[in-house]
Structure formats: structure tokens, C-alpha cells
Motif scaffolding. Sequence first.
Motif, PDB file in Angstrom:
ATOM      1  N   LEU A 137      35.060  40.894  36.230  1.00  0.00           N
ATOM      2  CA  LEU A 137      35.574  41.779  35.197  1.00  0.00           C
ATOM      3  C   LEU A 137      35.554  41.089  33.843  1.00  0.00           C
ATOM      4  O   LEU A 137      35.660  39.867  33.767  1.00  0.00           O
ATOM      5  CB  LEU A 137      37.003  42.212  35.552  1.00  0.00           C
ATOM      6  CG  LEU A 137      37.139  42.971  36.870  1.00  0.00           C
ATOM      7  CD1 LEU A 137      38.603  43.209  37.176  1.00  0.00           C
ATOM      8  CD2 LEU A 137      36.385  44.279  36.818  1.00  0.00           C
ATOM      9  N   PRO A 138      35.440  41.863  32.775  1.00  0.00           N
ATOM     10  CA  PRO A 138      35.454  41.245  31.451  1.00  0.00           C
ATOM     11  C   PRO A 138      36.817  40.630  31.142  1.00  0.00           C
ATOM     12  O   PRO A 138      37.840  41.117  31.609  1.00  0.00           O
ATOM     13  CB  PRO A 138      35.153  42.404  30.497  1.00  0.00           C
ATOM     14  CG  PRO A 138      35.083  43.632  31.302  1.00  0.00           C
ATOM     15  CD  PRO A 138      35.218  43.295  32.729  1.00  0.00           C
ATOM     16  N   SER A 139      36.813  39.575  30.342  1.00  0.00           N
ATOM     17  CA  SER A 139      38.062  38.915  29.959  1.00  0.00           C
ATOM     18  C   SER A 139      38.208  38.934  28.445  1.00  0.00           C
ATOM     19  O   SER A 139      37.229  39.006  27.709  1.00  0.00           O
ATOM     20  CB  SER A 139      38.088  37.478  30.473  1.00  0.00           C
ATOM     21  OG  SER A 139      37.039  36.741  29.903  1.00  0.00           O
ATOM     22  N   TYR A 140      39.449  38.853  28.009  1.00  0.00           N
ATOM     23  CA  TYR A 140      39.779  38.922  26.581  1.00  0.00           C
ATOM     24  C   TYR A 140      39.282  37.681  25.859  1.00  0.00           C
ATOM     25  O   TYR A 140      39.434  36.569  26.330  1.00  0.00           O
ATOM     26  CB  TYR A 140      41.295  39.055  26.444  1.00  0.00           C
ATOM     27  CG  TYR A 140      41.802  38.912  25.031  1.00  0.00           C
ATOM     28  CD1 TYR A 140      41.775  39.990  24.165  1.00  0.00           C
ATOM     29  CD2 TYR A 140      42.296  37.707  24.570  1.00  0.00           C
ATOM     30  CE1 TYR A 140      42.239  39.867  22.865  1.00  0.00           C
ATOM     31  CE2 TYR A 140      42.754  37.573  23.274  1.00  0.00           C
ATOM     32  CZ  TYR A 140      42.725  38.654  22.428  1.00  0.00           C
ATOM     33  OH  TYR A 140      43.173  38.527  21.149  1.00  0.00           O
ATOM     34  N   HIS A 141      38.684  37.881  24.671  1.00  0.00           N
ATOM     35  CA  HIS A 141      38.270  36.764  23.830  1.00  0.00           C
ATOM     36  C   HIS A 141      39.036  36.772  22.504  1.00  0.00           C
ATOM     37  O   HIS A 141      39.691  35.804  22.158  1.00  0.00           O
ATOM     38  CB  HIS A 141      36.763  36.795  23.576  1.00  0.00           C
ATOM     39  CG  HIS A 141      36.279  35.658  22.741  1.00  0.00           C
ATOM     40  ND1 HIS A 141      36.066  35.777  21.380  1.00  0.00           N
ATOM     41  CD2 HIS A 141      35.983  34.376  23.059  1.00  0.00           C
ATOM     42  CE1 HIS A 141      35.668  34.615  20.915  1.00  0.00           C
ATOM     43  NE2 HIS A 141      35.602  33.745  21.904  1.00  0.00           N
TER      44      HIS A 141
END
Length: 199
Positions: A121-125
Motif C-alpha cells: 500500500l502507498p505510504s505517506y511522504h
Amino acid sequence: MLLVLSEEQKAHLGCLPRLGGEAVGELGRLAVELLRRGAAPRACEAAARKLDAGVDTIQHGIEGLTYLLTESAKLMISEIDFQDSIHVLGFSDELNKLLLQLYLDNRKEIRSILSELAPKLPSYHSLEWRLDVQLASRSLRQQIKPVVTINLHLNQNEDETAQVLQTDPSTLLHLIQQLEQALGEMKTNHCRRIVRNMK
């Protein structure tokens, strides 16, 4: 924590006592191989010939062992809980020890296979935001129309993507309240128990 087996899974595992100890080791190897590489009908046919059993029996045995091993590894069931979970099957002590040894030998490998299969899953940057307020237009001389623009940067598989979101402040406040409520819910004992069992 005990693993609860359905009647179908008990029926699939029910063929193990008839096949014998050597067959359980072979079916366990095929179950782990199934997780690693996917279905292999030829391997089932070869095992059926080698063990002098039906292909359906071998297939059901592999499916039952795959479920038993993956669910046990996913929940990180202890040795005692694993023994208690398979005790309901009514197997001999020798077969129970063989299944326990099979689980202990393959637990780490199964967990690593399952972690590779989990979706990435995408993660916060990072996050950038801007507040725009429209004070007047040609048709309306006096109006206040605020809009919040959010630029959300995410990391997924070492690639950075950006999502632009736009909303009005009241919807944003409602979203914040819902997220705070969800975070508060995560602190309850029930949610902690669920999260602990998911790892």
C-alpha cells in the motif's frame, strides 16, 4: 489463541491418518511448495502415485495442511495452542507431533511468503496545503467561498506520487472529526485484540 477449523477443513485433514506419517511429511512439503510457487497438478499426481492414493485425496490433504499451516503462522500460534487446535481432529499422538514439527520447521518461511504476498500500500511522504477564498465574482459582489486544496505526496514501491484533493472547510472539519474518532476507537481493547491477531 486457538485455531478454529471448519467441518470442511476437518474433512480435508481427515485423510492424513489413513495416509501415514511419511505421507504427512510429503504433503507438508507440497503445501509449502504450493505457497511458494502456486498450484502444481503434476506434483499432486506424482505424490498420489507414490503414496498409492487418489489425486483428490492428496489434493484435499494439501489444501487442509496449507490452511492449517498458513493460519497458524499468520496468527503466530504457540506450540501449546497449535497442539490444542489439532487435538480436536482426534489424531494419534505421533501424528500430532509430526504436524507440530512440520509447523515449527516451516513457520518462519510461511510468514515470509505471506508478507511477500501482502499488497504493498502507498505510504505517506509529505503534505502541502493552501487556503483559497473567493470574495467576489462578476455576478455576486460580496461572497465568501473558502476552498482548501491539499497536495498529498505518497510513496509506493520507491515511486513518489501526488494526489490533489480539494474541499470546503466544513467537510474538512468533519473528516478530521471522523479520523480522530477512528484513532480513539483504535485505543479500545477490542481493536487492540484484533490488530494483535492480524500481525
